[in-house]
Motif scaffolding. Sequence first.
Motif, PDB file in Angstrom:
ATOM      1  N   SER A 127       0.893  -1.166   0.000  1.00  0.00           N
ATOM      2  CA  SER A 127       0.000   0.000   0.000  1.00  0.00           C
ATOM      3  C   SER A 127       0.924   1.207   0.000  1.00  0.00           C
ATOM      4  O   SER A 127       2.122   1.059   0.201  1.00  0.00           O
ATOM      5  CB  SER A 127      -0.901   0.008   1.244  1.00  0.00           C
ATOM      6  N   ASN A 137      -9.536  10.185   4.819  1.00  0.00           N
ATOM      7  CA  ASN A 137      -9.049   9.017   5.564  1.00  0.00           C
ATOM      8  C   ASN A 137      -8.826   7.786   4.700  1.00  0.00           C
ATOM      9  O   ASN A 137      -7.848   7.051   4.884  1.00  0.00           O
ATOM     10  CB  ASN A 137     -10.056   8.706   6.691  1.00  0.00           C
ATOM     11  N   GLY A 138      -9.703   7.572   3.717  1.00  0.00           N
ATOM     12  CA  GLY A 138      -9.592   6.378   2.876  1.00  0.00           C
ATOM     13  C   GLY A 138      -8.452   6.422   1.879  1.00  0.00           C
ATOM     14  O   GLY A 138      -8.210   5.452   1.155  1.00  0.00           O
ATOM     15  N   MET A 139      -7.727   7.543   1.825  1.00  0.00           N
ATOM     16  CA  MET A 139      -6.574   7.683   0.933  1.00  0.00           C
ATOM     17  C   MET A 139      -5.255   7.584   1.696  1.00  0.00           C
ATOM     18  O   MET A 139      -4.184   7.762   1.123  1.00  0.00           O
ATOM     19  CB  MET A 139      -6.627   9.049   0.206  1.00  0.00           C
ATOM     20  N   ASP A 140      -5.336   7.329   3.017  1.00  0.00           N
ATOM     21  CA  ASP A 140      -4.142   7.424   3.857  1.00  0.00           C
ATOM     22  C   ASP A 140      -3.225   6.210   3.757  1.00  0.00           C
ATOM     23  O   ASP A 140      -2.072   6.252   4.194  1.00  0.00           O
ATOM     24  CB  ASP A 140      -4.549   7.661   5.313  1.00  0.00           C
ATOM     25  N   ASN A 146      -7.353   1.672   6.515  1.00  0.00           N
ATOM     26  CA  ASN A 146      -7.934   2.637   5.583  1.00  0.00           C
ATOM     27  C   ASN A 146      -8.323   2.043   4.239  1.00  0.00           C
ATOM     28  O   ASN A 146      -9.019   2.680   3.456  1.00  0.00           O
ATOM     29  CB  ASN A 146      -6.953   3.794   5.317  1.00  0.00           C
ATOM     30  N   GLN A 147      -7.797   0.872   3.934  1.00  0.00           N
ATOM     31  CA  GLN A 147      -8.034   0.257   2.613  1.00  0.00           C
ATOM     32  C   GLN A 147      -7.606  -1.200   2.689  1.00  0.00           C
ATOM     33  O   GLN A 147      -6.818  -1.566   3.568  1.00  0.00           O
ATOM     34  CB  GLN A 147      -7.196   0.967   1.537  1.00  0.00           C
ATOM     35  N   TYR A 158      -5.035   6.247  -5.997  1.00  0.00           N
ATOM     36  CA  TYR A 158      -5.208   7.209  -4.894  1.00  0.00           C
ATOM     37  C   TYR A 158      -5.504   8.561  -5.530  1.00  0.00           C
ATOM     38  O   TYR A 158      -4.911   8.913  -6.558  1.00  0.00           O
ATOM     39  CB  TYR A 158      -3.939   7.334  -4.059  1.00  0.00           C
TER      40      TYR A 158
END
Length: 456
Positions: A127, A137-140, A146-147, A158
């Motif tokens: 990642s 947050n979902g791009m962290d 986060n994913q 991203y």
Amino acid sequence: MDRRDFIRYGSMAVGAALVARVSRAEAQEAAAAAPPTVSRPPSRTPIVAPGGQLAVLTPNGSTLPWRVVGGVKVGHLVAEPVDHEFAPGLRAECWGYNGSTPGPTIEAVEGDRLRIYVSNRLPEPTSVHWHGIVLPNGMDGVAGLNQPPIPSGETFVYEFTARYPGTFMYHPHFDEMTQIALGMTGMIIVHPRRPRGPRVDRDFSLMTHEFRLNVGARRPDPNEMKDFNVLTFNSKAFPGTAPLVVGRGERVRIRLGNLSPMDHHPVHLHGLSFKVTATDGGYIPETAQQSETTVLVPVGSTRVIEFVPEESGDWAMHCHMTHHVMTQMGHGLPPLVGADTRRLDRRMSRVMPQYMTMGTNGMGNMGEMEMPIPPNSLPMRGAPGPFSYIDMGGMFTILKVRDNPDRTDPASWYTHPAGTVAGPADPSRMRADGVTAPAAPPARGPAGHGGHGSHR
Ligand SMILES: [Cu+2]
């Protein structure tokens, strides 16, 4: 075989002593095969951001190219194994991005919308975490949190806005211990839309790192916790580090990052003082900027420094941890300074005529001994310099300050004005100054084992 095994192997009969069999022919052969002392830095860069802000130079590295699609900057990182050269004579299979460790520097401007594809060509998931960037947050990039992790062979995307300017980093957040230790790091630079502070003439990016690479091993050891033996700027150990060529009187910015597994690095520059102007948390107000000559770059942090050099010359820039300017065989040896090895040498010379115990007068000349070393390993440290051997290696580079930096051959050494180089004291001047030389140190050991330059 690690370096201690190598030392043991080389000195089976003598236990702790360090052995070298030095012959002129071997030394000449090694010298003939020796690579050039310095590698070339990239040339001067164009303006990339408003207010005439220059592109950042990544010595020994590159910058991620963008394709602009519908106003979005689109980039592509490929996480993959890379055949990496730490310095001439030392290669390993590392992991990185787009064929290099560290990966390409990501350079953007405050407010840019970025879309970055990440393809995984590693044998395990990965990642990417955008360290220091404020984003959804979902791009962290923390796998699991986060994913889902990016499976081997797949591509994730991203997308975020570079909301704040600054100096940030990127790295995996899946199996961090392995992936970062093998070299998966990179810098992110976001230029401000309106320049802050005085305009700089040079802007450099250096990622500090540390690896454990056993002599003869194909890959760095990601399970090492304490004992690192290849210390790097942008994953290069001196003399593999490209020098930073700058002009006298120019304003220079250096952005330092640290994604080493375990160590902070106090990076020291010679011949000048600098201001620490920013961290990965943001800018430091001018009234709070301290003048320093060494900046501690903690693990997981960036530090930005700025200075205007006033003295020309070849100035050392290095981590001030003494074991961080060493290479594979530089530490972990038995202490021999002051040891009386005459009996040992006499006994050994009966079975091994060229035998010589080294290190009893200090370690300063070890690097240039040209002792036979295993394939794919670095000598203890250093490289030939303009006056004598430079006995530092590892996290060491050279700041070359010149009057005509753009016409300077980076491989050239500074020419000192007459009378400005330290040298042997003139006895009559000493007498006039009332200085008396102390007696020479007591002689120890047979002739030929003495001080500097007597080993050949
Ligand atoms: Cu260090």
